[in-house]
Design a protein around this motif. Structure first.
Motif, mmCIF file in Angstrom:
data_model
loop_
_atom_site.group_PDB
_atom_site.id
_atom_site.type_symbol
_atom_site.label_atom_id
_atom_site.label_comp_id
_atom_site.label_asym_id
_atom_site.label_seq_id
_atom_site.Cartn_x
_atom_site.Cartn_y
_atom_site.Cartn_z
ATOM 1 N N THR A 1 0.839 -1.202 0.000
ATOM 2 C CA THR A 1 0.000 0.000 0.000
ATOM 3 C C THR A 1 0.873 1.250 0.000
ATOM 4 O OG1 THR A 1 -1.771 -1.158 1.140
ATOM 5 C CG2 THR A 1 -1.825 1.222 1.254
ATOM 6 N N ASP A 2 1.874 1.262 0.857
ATOM 7 C CA ASP A 2 2.751 2.434 0.966
ATOM 8 C C ASP A 2 3.559 2.664 -0.309
ATOM 9 O OD1 ASP A 2 1.843 2.766 3.562
ATOM 10 O OD2 ASP A 2 3.637 1.915 4.490
ATOM 11 N N GLN A 3 4.115 1.600 -0.865
ATOM 12 C CA GLN A 3 5.010 1.760 -2.005
ATOM 13 C C GLN A 3 4.289 1.914 -3.339
ATOM 14 O OE1 GLN A 3 8.440 -0.814 -2.181
ATOM 15 N NE2 GLN A 3 8.649 -0.840 0.035
ATOM 16 N N LEU A 4 3.092 1.344 -3.466
ATOM 17 C CA LEU A 4 2.387 1.376 -4.749
ATOM 18 C C LEU A 4 1.166 2.294 -4.758
ATOM 19 C CD1 LEU A 4 2.546 -2.418 -5.696
ATOM 20 C CD2 LEU A 4 4.034 -0.559 -6.495
ATOM 21 N N GLY A 5 0.760 2.754 -3.595
ATOM 22 C CA GLY A 5 -0.407 3.624 -3.538
ATOM 23 C C GLY A 5 -1.717 2.926 -3.848
ATOM 24 N N VAL A 6 -1.779 1.626 -3.593
ATOM 25 C CA VAL A 6 -3.006 0.861 -3.807
ATOM 26 C C VAL A 6 -3.763 0.762 -2.488
ATOM 27 C CG1 VAL A 6 -2.032 -0.453 -5.742
ATOM 28 C CG2 VAL A 6 -1.827 -1.360 -3.421
ATOM 29 N N SER A 7 -5.023 0.366 -2.555
ATOM 30 C CA SER A 7 -5.813 0.214 -1.331
ATOM 31 C C SER A 7 -5.377 -1.052 -0.585
ATOM 32 C CB SER A 7 -7.304 0.113 -1.673
ATOM 33 O OG SER A 7 -7.586 -1.140 -2.273
ATOM 34 N N ALA B 1 -3.033 -13.480 -4.241
ATOM 35 C CA ALA B 1 -3.039 -14.201 -5.520
ATOM 36 C C ALA B 1 -1.646 -14.715 -5.865
ATOM 37 C CB ALA B 1 -3.568 -13.301 -6.626
ATOM 38 N N LEU B 2 -0.645 -13.863 -5.695
ATOM 39 C CA LEU B 2 0.729 -14.291 -5.978
ATOM 40 C C LEU B 2 1.175 -15.403 -5.026
ATOM 41 C CD1 LEU B 2 2.136 -10.785 -6.787
ATOM 42 C CD2 LEU B 2 2.433 -12.788 -8.265
ATOM 43 N N LEU B 3 0.837 -15.272 -3.755
ATOM 44 C CA LEU B 3 1.207 -16.296 -2.775
ATOM 45 C C LEU B 3 0.474 -17.611 -3.038
ATOM 46 C CD1 LEU B 3 1.256 -14.075 0.423
ATOM 47 C CD2 LEU B 3 3.236 -15.005 -0.814
ATOM 48 N N SER B 4 -0.791 -17.526 -3.408
ATOM 49 C CA SER B 4 -1.566 -18.730 -3.702
ATOM 50 C C SER B 4 -0.975 -19.468 -4.904
ATOM 51 C CB SER B 4 -3.020 -18.348 -3.968
ATOM 52 O OG SER B 4 -3.784 -19.483 -4.267
ATOM 53 N N SER C 1 3.886 -7.045 -12.091
ATOM 54 C CA SER C 1 5.346 -6.904 -12.114
ATOM 55 C C SER C 1 5.841 -5.901 -11.081
ATOM 56 C CB SER C 1 5.828 -6.509 -13.513
ATOM 57 O OG SER C 1 5.336 -5.227 -13.856
ATOM 58 N N GLN C 2 4.965 -5.063 -10.549
ATOM 59 C CA GLN C 2 5.350 -4.147 -9.481
ATOM 60 C C GLN C 2 5.187 -4.783 -8.102
ATOM 61 O OE1 GLN C 2 3.779 -0.116 -9.955
ATOM 62 N NE2 GLN C 2 3.475 -0.555 -12.127
ATOM 63 N N PHE C 3 4.264 -5.721 -7.974
ATOM 64 C CA PHE C 3 4.066 -6.433 -6.715
ATOM 65 C C PHE C 3 5.226 -7.387 -6.425
ATOM 66 C CE2 PHE C 3 -0.067 -4.702 -6.621
ATOM 67 C CZ PHE C 3 -0.804 -5.144 -5.526
ATOM 68 N N VAL C 4 5.694 -8.090 -7.449
ATOM 69 C CA VAL C 4 6.679 -9.160 -7.264
ATOM 70 C C VAL C 4 7.946 -8.696 -6.551
ATOM 71 C CG1 VAL C 4 8.190 -10.795 -8.480
ATOM 72 C CG2 VAL C 4 5.757 -10.639 -9.087
ATOM 73 N N PRO C 5 8.631 -7.639 -7.004
ATOM 74 C CA PRO C 5 9.870 -7.265 -6.304
ATOM 75 C C PRO C 5 9.634 -6.798 -4.871
ATOM 76 C CG PRO C 5 9.373 -5.676 -8.052
ATOM 77 C CD PRO C 5 8.399 -6.801 -8.184
ATOM 78 N N ILE C 6 8.481 -6.200 -4.611
ATOM 79 C CA ILE C 6 8.189 -5.762 -3.243
ATOM 80 C C ILE C 6 7.976 -6.972 -2.342
ATOM 81 C CG2 ILE C 6 6.531 -4.503 -1.799
ATOM 82 C CD1 ILE C 6 6.173 -2.593 -4.246
ATOM 83 N N ILE C 7 7.275 -7.975 -2.857
ATOM 84 C CA ILE C 7 7.044 -9.183 -2.060
ATOM 85 C C ILE C 7 8.360 -9.919 -1.825
ATOM 86 C CG2 ILE C 7 5.894 -11.437 -1.978
ATOM 87 C CD1 ILE C 7 3.565 -10.123 -3.536
ATOM 88 N N THR C 8 9.193 -10.050 -2.854
ATOM 89 C CA THR C 8 10.475 -10.755 -2.654
ATOM 90 C C THR C 8 11.387 -9.954 -1.726
ATOM 91 O OG1 THR C 8 11.323 -9.887 -4.761
ATOM 92 C CG2 THR C 8 10.404 -12.115 -4.782
ATOM 93 N N GLN C 9 11.349 -8.631 -1.815
ATOM 94 C CA GLN C 9 12.123 -7.798 -0.887
ATOM 95 C C GLN C 9 11.637 -8.028 0.542
ATOM 96 O OE1 GLN C 9 11.451 -3.588 -1.349
ATOM 97 N NE2 GLN C 9 12.908 -3.036 0.249
ATOM 98 N N PHE C 10 10.322 -8.036 0.731
ATOM 99 C CA PHE C 10 9.751 -8.284 2.049
ATOM 100 C C PHE C 10 10.215 -9.636 2.589
ATOM 101 C CE2 PHE C 10 6.488 -10.145 4.768
ATOM 102 C CZ PHE C 10 6.331 -9.161 5.730
ATOM 103 N N LEU C 11 10.143 -10.663 1.740
ATOM 104 C CA LEU C 11 10.570 -11.998 2.172
ATOM 105 C C LEU C 11 12.040 -12.009 2.549
ATOM 106 C CD1 LEU C 11 8.593 -14.100 -0.436
ATOM 107 C CD2 LEU C 11 8.230 -14.086 2.041
ATOM 108 N N GLY C 12 12.857 -11.272 1.810
ATOM 109 C CA GLY C 12 14.280 -11.180 2.140
ATOM 110 C C GLY C 12 14.507 -10.587 3.518
#
Length: 149
Positions: free
Chosen positions: A42-48, A58-61, A118-129
């Motif tokens: 939400t913070d990085q992409l400005g989505v709800s 969806a990506l995790l599933s 493609s914008q969600f993926v690097p944020i999720i992998t960064q979070f996991l790191g």
């Protein structure tokens, strides 16, 4: 007066929210708002919150359907409230998430363009790191979440 204008002005229009679409009550929405991954998106992409949670879910599933036992367990342990994120996938779309092409309709249902994947993926992998994910898990997820060329 056009139908949408009538609906927008009616008192019933304000009694409906996105959380109703996702089957969540106030507790569920609060849990999603408190989820660190959803907050980061939400913070990085400005989505709800709903969009962040549904997109991440969806990506995790999709990843969970393709990971081996140890990596699937590792992923679940690293994402606080992962079950809530997966529950935020719009109704009827969660069962068919077995490849990248299946993610587009989910993002569209969330009110997001499919290019946002493609914008969600690097944020999720960064979070996991930052959560201590193994290099093997990050590598596998990157392969799973990279569109076939």
């Amino acid at each position: 007066m056009p139908l949408l204008a009538c609906l927008a002005l009616s008192p019933a229009a304000h009694a409906f929210s996105l959380s109703d679409l996702f089957g969540g009550g106030d507790d569920k929405m609060e849990a999603l708002a408190d989820n660190p991954l959803a907050s980061m998106l939400t913070d990085q992409l400005g989505v709800s919150t709903e969009q962040a949670a549904g997109g991440a879910g969806a990506l995790l599933s999709m990843a969970a359907s393709q990971l081996s036992g140890d990596q699937a367990t590792e992923l679940t342990k690293l994402i606080p409230g992962s079950e809530n994120l997966m529950d935020a996938i719009p109704a009827g779309l969660g069962g068919m998430l077995n490849n990248m092409d299946a993610l587009g309709p989910v993002f569209t249902a969330l009110g997001l363009d499919a290019s946002m994947i493609s914008q969600f993926v690097p944020i999720i992998t960064q979070f996991l790191g930052t959560q201590g994910a193994s290099a093997g898990l990050i590598d596998t997820l990157t392969k799973i979440w990279t569109p076939a060329s």
